[in-house]
Design a protein around this motif. Structure first.
Motif, PDB file in Angstrom:
ATOM      1  N   ASN A   1     -18.161   4.576  10.318  1.00 33.54           N
ATOM      2  CA  ASN A   1     -18.113   4.570   8.858  1.00 33.54           C
ATOM      3  C   ASN A   1     -16.970   3.682   8.366  1.00 33.54           C
ATOM      4  N   TYR A   2     -15.855   3.713   9.084  1.00 29.14           N
ATOM      5  CA  TYR A   2     -14.690   2.917   8.686  1.00 29.14           C
ATOM      6  C   TYR A   2     -14.619   1.611   9.472  1.00 29.14           C
ATOM      7  N   ILE A   3     -14.182   0.564   8.785  1.00 26.72           N
ATOM      8  CA  ILE A   3     -13.875  -0.717   9.426  1.00 26.72           C
ATOM      9  C   ILE A   3     -12.455  -1.083   8.984  1.00 26.72           C
ATOM     10  N   HIS A   4     -11.583  -1.305   9.978  1.00 27.75           N
ATOM     11  CA  HIS A   4     -10.187  -1.627   9.668  1.00 27.75           C
ATOM     12  C   HIS A   4     -10.068  -3.144   9.490  1.00 27.75           C
ATOM     13  N   ILE A   5      -9.572  -3.555   8.336  1.00 29.00           N
ATOM     14  CA  ILE A   5      -9.487  -5.005   8.073  1.00 29.00           C
ATOM     15  C   ILE A   5      -8.048  -5.519   8.170  1.00 29.00           C
ATOM     16  N   GLY A   6      -7.155  -4.723   8.714  1.00 31.55           N
ATOM     17  CA  GLY A   6      -5.781  -5.194   8.923  1.00 31.55           C
ATOM     18  C   GLY A   6      -5.025  -5.296   7.611  1.00 31.55           C
ATOM     19  N   GLY A   7      -4.702  -6.520   7.213  1.00 24.74           N
ATOM     20  CA  GLY A   7      -3.982  -6.715   5.951  1.00 24.74           C
ATOM     21  C   GLY A   7      -2.474  -6.756   6.096  1.00 24.74           C
ATOM     22  N   ASP A   8      -1.967  -6.541   7.326  1.00 24.70           N
ATOM     23  CA  ASP A   8      -0.508  -6.490   7.508  1.00 24.70           C
ATOM     24  C   ASP A   8       0.067  -7.871   7.779  1.00 24.70           C
ATOM     25  N   GLU A   9       1.358  -7.973   7.560  1.00 21.76           N
ATOM     26  CA  GLU A   9       2.165  -9.101   8.017  1.00 21.76           C
ATOM     27  C   GLU A   9       1.504 -10.451   7.741  1.00 21.76           C
ATOM     28  N   CYS A  10       1.186 -10.679   6.466  1.00 20.05           N
ATOM     29  CA  CYS A  10       0.586 -11.953   6.079  1.00 20.05           C
ATOM     30  C   CYS A  10       1.604 -12.736   5.242  1.00 20.05           C
ATOM     31  N   PRO A  11       2.345 -13.670   5.878  1.00 19.46           N
ATOM     32  CA  PRO A  11       3.329 -14.437   5.110  1.00 19.46           C
ATOM     33  C   PRO A  11       2.630 -15.248   4.021  1.00 19.46           C
TER      34      PRO A  11
ATOM     35  N   LEU B   1     -13.021  -8.411   0.773  1.00 19.23           N
ATOM     36  CA  LEU B   1     -13.404  -7.830   2.066  1.00 19.23           C
ATOM     37  C   LEU B   1     -14.025  -6.456   1.844  1.00 19.23           C
ATOM     38  N   GLU B   2     -13.409  -5.706   0.942  1.00 14.81           N
ATOM     39  CA  GLU B   2     -13.934  -4.356   0.693  1.00 14.81           C
ATOM     40  C   GLU B   2     -15.381  -4.428   0.217  1.00 14.81           C
ATOM     41  N   ARG B   3     -15.671  -5.393  -0.676  1.00 11.76           N
ATOM     42  CA  ARG B   3     -17.047  -5.495  -1.175  1.00 11.76           C
ATOM     43  C   ARG B   3     -18.022  -5.840  -0.045  1.00 11.76           C
ATOM     44  N   MET B   4     -17.574  -6.717   0.873  1.00  8.41           N
ATOM     45  CA  MET B   4     -18.454  -7.080   2.007  1.00  8.41           C
ATOM     46  C   MET B   4     -18.756  -5.862   2.877  1.00  8.41           C
ATOM     47  N   VAL B   5     -17.733  -5.061   3.100  1.00  5.93           N
ATOM     48  CA  VAL B   5     -17.896  -3.899   3.981  1.00  5.93           C
ATOM     49  C   VAL B   5     -18.727  -2.827   3.267  1.00  5.93           C
ATOM     50  N   GLU B   6     -18.448  -2.631   1.980  1.00 11.05           N
ATOM     51  CA  GLU B   6     -19.187  -1.601   1.226  1.00 11.05           C
ATOM     52  C   GLU B   6     -20.647  -1.988   1.032  1.00 11.05           C
ATOM     53  N   ALA B   7     -20.907  -3.300   0.982  1.00 12.10           N
ATOM     54  CA  ALA B   7     -22.303  -3.754   0.840  1.00 12.10           C
ATOM     55  C   ALA B   7     -23.146  -3.272   2.020  1.00 12.10           C
TER      56      ALA B   7
ATOM     57  N   PRO C   1     -10.205  -0.658  -4.552  1.00 16.38           N
ATOM     58  CA  PRO C   1     -10.557   0.642  -5.157  1.00 16.38           C
ATOM     59  C   PRO C   1     -10.759   1.808  -4.183  1.00 16.38           C
ATOM     60  N   ASN C   2     -11.406   1.578  -3.043  1.00 21.75           N
ATOM     61  CA  ASN C   2     -11.742   2.716  -2.175  1.00 21.75           C
ATOM     62  C   ASN C   2     -11.033   2.681  -0.822  1.00 21.75           C
ATOM     63  N   ALA C   3      -9.996   1.867  -0.736  1.00 22.61           N
ATOM     64  CA  ALA C   3      -9.363   1.656   0.569  1.00 22.61           C
ATOM     65  C   ALA C   3      -8.624   2.903   1.066  1.00 22.61           C
ATOM     66  N   THR C   4      -8.702   3.109   2.380  1.00 24.10           N
ATOM     67  CA  THR C   4      -7.857   4.093   3.062  1.00 24.10           C
ATOM     68  C   THR C   4      -6.653   3.337   3.604  1.00 24.10           C
ATOM     69  N   VAL C   5      -5.468   3.906   3.447  1.00 23.72           N
ATOM     70  CA  VAL C   5      -4.243   3.181   3.792  1.00 23.72           C
ATOM     71  C   VAL C   5      -3.614   3.765   5.051  1.00 23.72           C
ATOM     72  N   MET C   6      -3.233   2.871   5.969  1.00 21.25           N
ATOM     73  CA  MET C   6      -2.503   3.295   7.156  1.00 21.25           C
ATOM     74  C   MET C   6      -1.043   2.955   6.952  1.00 21.25           C
ATOM     75  N   SER C   7      -0.207   3.976   6.897  1.00 21.26           N
ATOM     76  CA  SER C   7       1.209   3.796   6.587  1.00 21.26           C
ATOM     77  C   SER C   7       1.971   3.578   7.879  1.00 21.26           C
ATOM     78  N   TRP C   8       2.459   2.354   8.084  1.00 18.31           N
ATOM     79  CA  TRP C   8       3.151   2.060   9.360  1.00 18.31           C
ATOM     80  C   TRP C   8       4.603   1.705   9.162  1.00 18.31           C
ATOM     81  N   ARG C   9       4.949   1.072   8.005  1.00 14.89           N
ATOM     82  CA  ARG C   9       6.347   0.684   7.786  1.00 14.89           C
ATOM     83  C   ARG C   9       7.072   1.888   7.185  1.00 14.89           C
ATOM     84  N   GLY C  10       7.175   2.952   7.953  1.00 14.72           N
ATOM     85  CA  GLY C  10       7.700   4.202   7.411  1.00 14.72           C
ATOM     86  C   GLY C  10       6.578   4.962   6.712  1.00 14.72           C
ATOM     87  N   ILE C  11       6.976   5.878   5.835  1.00 16.59           N
ATOM     88  CA  ILE C  11       5.991   6.781   5.236  1.00 16.59           C
ATOM     89  C   ILE C  11       5.800   6.541   3.740  1.00 16.59           C
TER      90      ILE C  11
END
Ligand code: ACM
Length: 579
Positions: A143-153, A186-192, A210-220
């Protein structure tokens, strides 16, 4: 992963010409090709294997950063397809440097880190990602697809006329707004396709999809913010949930990412932040452990890093009431024979061992005490190569030696830690820090510099180390009487990734009255290379002093191109031995 529409992702992006040897910044390239990929068929088998065991695999496709391999395969994904990949030549394979000399622009990185060349938000890129995600979702039914999003200079997006135009057209505030625009698409592509996205906490910057689940890694804090906005959260803070960090002080453990997440630290973590109220708390869905494998070259080592810490992560996820670390370690110790029978290469690190010491001036010896983090362990110690004896009460050390503390459960040694003791004319004397260390790194108030016990060689966060941020160490030792001295040895830590640098220079001044000081010796200190302890030794003709002033000049600002460039460097000092 094999992507049928874009075969260069695996034929080019799946391979590098070499790998950095040793811990970053390392000792150059091994000049040996490394790579490979999974076919879609293999991944389908993996998904089925996991499903039979009630496990769902969720893939992460990291976008728009961490994409250098994709860009090497398809340079049109970059904002600057014709400009060369930025590399640190000393880390690259000879073959790569030769290829770049001959005009190859984009290459697969051969070391780890965060790189400026990220995906450019063009329509080509979005249709490329759409194709890739379609194949990913065909293989992974989660059901979930992780699209990363971290550490993008954002450097390249700032320099790109296309990106700046897009920011204006879309009415975005800045490059963070552009990242948010990227993730929303990306969210729209995945939700489609009827699925949902998960992203690292950086996806909060510039506005959450709008519907993203967040993974908290840089602390809480990212997790707290998301829960308050009514978004689902998975907690995975570095300090508690990153199993690629060290798990013990045992010097025989392989190199790992810096820092330490001991079993106790993992078990002690509470995933639901106390600051959340009753309506916000249910958004914390669970925890995740991360095992990034930069330093993990074999499945056996991966198991060593995962177990037993993964058992603690599992308990965080499913137990309502914790039963306490002592009870936990007791149960884990019972699992060891079962894991062994299953062929799991688990580590046996259960307890952190702490050694504390007190210099006793009247007897000129050091009282040493050992503590384990849990009473379930039996404690032992050994002096140099002597016999192993039970630790019952503090014991004394009266000559320079190495003490190894051991913890054991049912005859199995689970942990060991060796600490060195060193006697000198300065051991147990008074020290005045004229420039005080920074409060978080002033745990001993200078006493540790003269207590005869040497701090960890691996990290500067134990109480033996004192740290100055941007300032010099200026200290005066009072021997209490005139001493003839001719050698000064000082331990310094060098860890440029953590902004810790050796001093630029050292100066010694002597005095008999504590008022009038005259210079005894001065030297400049060569820069450090690998992370670790660099002891500086100064020898000079025998001199009578009661007071010795030591000035260690801070490195100053962190140089360009290094982690933390332009910020003040830290200076870390442990034992000062004078003879
Ligand atoms: C991460 O560790 N960059 C999520």
């Amino acid at each position: 992963m094999e992507i049928k529409k874009y075969p260069r992702l695996t034929s080019v992006g799946g391979w590098r010409n070499g790998t950095l040897v040793g811990r970053y910044p390392g000792k150059g390239s091994d000049n040996s090709p490394h790579g490979g990929s999974y076919s879609q068929q293999e991944l389908r088998e993996l998904v089925a294997y996991a499903r039979e065991r009630f496990i769902e695999i969720i893939p992460e496709i990291d976008l728009p950063g961490h994409s250098s391999a994709a860009i090497a395969a398809y340079p049109a994904l970059s904002c600057f397809p014709d400009s060369s990949t930025e590399v640190i030549p000393s880390m690259m394979a000879d073959k790569t440097l030769a290829e770049m000399k001959q005009g190859r622009t984009k290459i697969v990185q051969e070391t780890w880190g965060v790189f400026n060349d990220v995906l450019c938000p063009t329509e080509f890129t979005f249709s490329f990602i759409n194709d890739v995600l379609k194949e990913v979702m065909d293989v992974f039914p989660s059901n979930y697809i992780h699209i990363g999003g971290d550490e993008c200079p954002k450097e390249y997006w700032k320099k790109s006329a296309f990106c700046q135009q897009l920011i204006r057209e879309q009415g975005l505030k800045d490059e963070h707004g552009l990242q948010s625009y990227f993730i929303r698409r990306l969210e729209r592509m995945v939700e489609a396709r009827g699925r949902r996205i998960i992203g690292w906490d950086e996806i909060l910057e510039g506005g959450l999809a709008p519907n993203a689940t967040v993974m908290s890694w840089r602390g809480i804090s990212g997790g707290i913010e998301s829960a308050r906005m009514g978004h689902d959260v998975i907690m995975s803070p570095v300090d508690n949930c990153y199993l690629n960090l060290y798990q013990s002080e045992d010097p025989s453990d392989s190199i790992a990412w810096g820092g330490m997440t001991s079993l106790k630290k993992v078990y002690g973590y509470e995933p639901v932040p106390a600051v959340l109220n009753a309506t916000e708390r249910p958004f914390i869905k669970g925890v995740q452990a991360n095992l990034w494998t930069e330093y993990i070259g074999s499945p056996a080592l991966a198991e060593f890093m995962l177990f037993p810490r993964l058992l603690a992560i599992a308990e965080l996820g499913w137990r309502k009431e914790k039963t306490g670390f002592d009870h936990f370690t007791d149960r884990v110790a019972r699992w060891f024979p079962l894991m062994k029978a299953q062929g799991i290469n688990h580590s046996s690190h259960l307890y952190e061992l702490e050694m504390s010491s007190q210099y006793q001036s009247e007897d000129n010896n050091i009282a040493v005490s050992i503590r384990g983090t849990s009473p379930g362990a039996q404690l032992f110690y050994r002096m140099d190569d002597g016999p192993v004896v039970p630790f019952l009460v503090p014991f004394t050390v009266s000559k320079s030696c190495h003490i190894t503390a051991l913890a054991s459960v049912d005859g199995l040694v689970t942990d060991q830690k060796t600490t060195s003791f060193r006697f000198s004319k300065s051991a147990g004397r008074k020290i005045l820090m004229k420039t005080p260390p920074s409060p978080p790194y002033d745990l001993s108030k200078g006493i540790a510099s003269l207590n005869g016990m040497l701090g960890s060689d691996q990290r500067f966060t134990d109480p033996e180390w004192s740290g100055w941020n941007g300032t010099d160490m200026d200290a005066v030792i009072d021997f209490g009487r005139n001493e003839n001295i001719s050698t000064v040895r000082i331990r310094f830590f060098h860890g440029p990734n953590s902004w810790v640098y050796l001093p630029a220079s050292l100066e010694l001044q002597g005095s008999v009255d504590g008022e009038k000081f005259s210079r005894i010796h001065a030297k400049s200190v060569p820069p450090g290379s690998d992370i670790g302890v660099y002891e500086q030794t100064m020898r000079f003709p025998g001199t009578n002093v009661r007071f010795l002033r030591i000035i260690a000049k801070n490195h100053g600002l962190i140089p360009r191109g290094a982690n933390g460039a332009g910020q003040p460097a830290w200076l870390f000092v442990d034992e000062i031995s004078v003879d």
